[in-house]
Design a protein around this motif. Sequence first.
Motif, PDB file in Angstrom:
ATOM      1  N   THR A 145       0.844  -1.184   0.000  1.00  0.00           N
ATOM      2  CA  THR A 145       0.000   0.000   0.000  1.00  0.00           C
ATOM      3  C   THR A 145       0.884   1.239   0.000  1.00  0.00           C
ATOM      4  O   THR A 145       1.852   1.304   0.749  1.00  0.00           O
ATOM      5  N   TYR A 150      -7.622   2.890  -1.276  1.00  0.00           N
ATOM      6  CA  TYR A 150      -6.681   2.496  -2.320  1.00  0.00           C
ATOM      7  C   TYR A 150      -6.956   1.048  -2.702  1.00  0.00           C
ATOM      8  O   TYR A 150      -7.045   0.182  -1.840  1.00  0.00           O
ATOM      9  N   GLY A 195      -5.554  -2.242  -4.884  1.00  0.00           N
ATOM     10  CA  GLY A 195      -4.331  -2.782  -5.463  1.00  0.00           C
ATOM     11  C   GLY A 195      -4.451  -2.986  -6.957  1.00  0.00           C
ATOM     12  O   GLY A 195      -5.546  -2.993  -7.522  1.00  0.00           O
ATOM     13  N   SER A 245      -7.706  -4.028  -0.961  1.00  0.00           N
ATOM     14  CA  SER A 245      -7.906  -2.593  -0.802  1.00  0.00           C
ATOM     15  C   SER A 245      -7.508  -2.192   0.609  1.00  0.00           C
ATOM     16  O   SER A 245      -7.534  -3.005   1.527  1.00  0.00           O
ATOM     17  N   SER A 246      -7.144  -0.923   0.757  1.00  0.00           N
ATOM     18  CA  SER A 246      -6.719  -0.387   2.044  1.00  0.00           C
ATOM     19  C   SER A 246      -7.287   1.004   2.215  1.00  0.00           C
ATOM     20  O   SER A 246      -7.365   1.776   1.262  1.00  0.00           O
TER      21      SER A 246
END
Length: 153
Positions: free
Chosen positions: A48, A134, A136, A142-143
């Motif tokens: 990330t 965010y 990937g 996702s983060s």
Amino acid sequence: MDLKQLINDDDAVSPVIGVILMVAITVILAAVIASFVLGLGDQTSNTTPQASFSFDYEQGTSPSGSFISIGSGNTLEIVHDGGDTIDSERLSVSDGTNSADFDDPDALGASAAMSAGNSVTVEIENDDVVRVIYSGESGDSSSTLATYEAPGA
């Protein structure tokens, strides 16, 4: 039975240590090969990005110009303060119910990436909890990079 011979007789120690070392080497080698075969080594490179965001909230104002709408009645400006430059197609904003992508041409203007100093204006509700997310490159992860709670949340 000679007691001195029993104390000095250590013939069995060497083969036992040899077998233990051979088993340990085999297990470590198998683990390394398995990680490459199963592709576990590739996942470590998908990290990330590190970026910081700040928020400027204005209650009861409608945004002017280009903006993203996930609610109505209040304006939230999301500013990239520093850190990694992130492709806008990897970023989205969500309030848990509605979401929108940053890659909308009107959201960032002419820029295709979110870098330090860039900002995006979002129209939100008074009780929203807004997250900058965010995704990937492969799309399977996702983060949450930043979170903002509106005053009524």
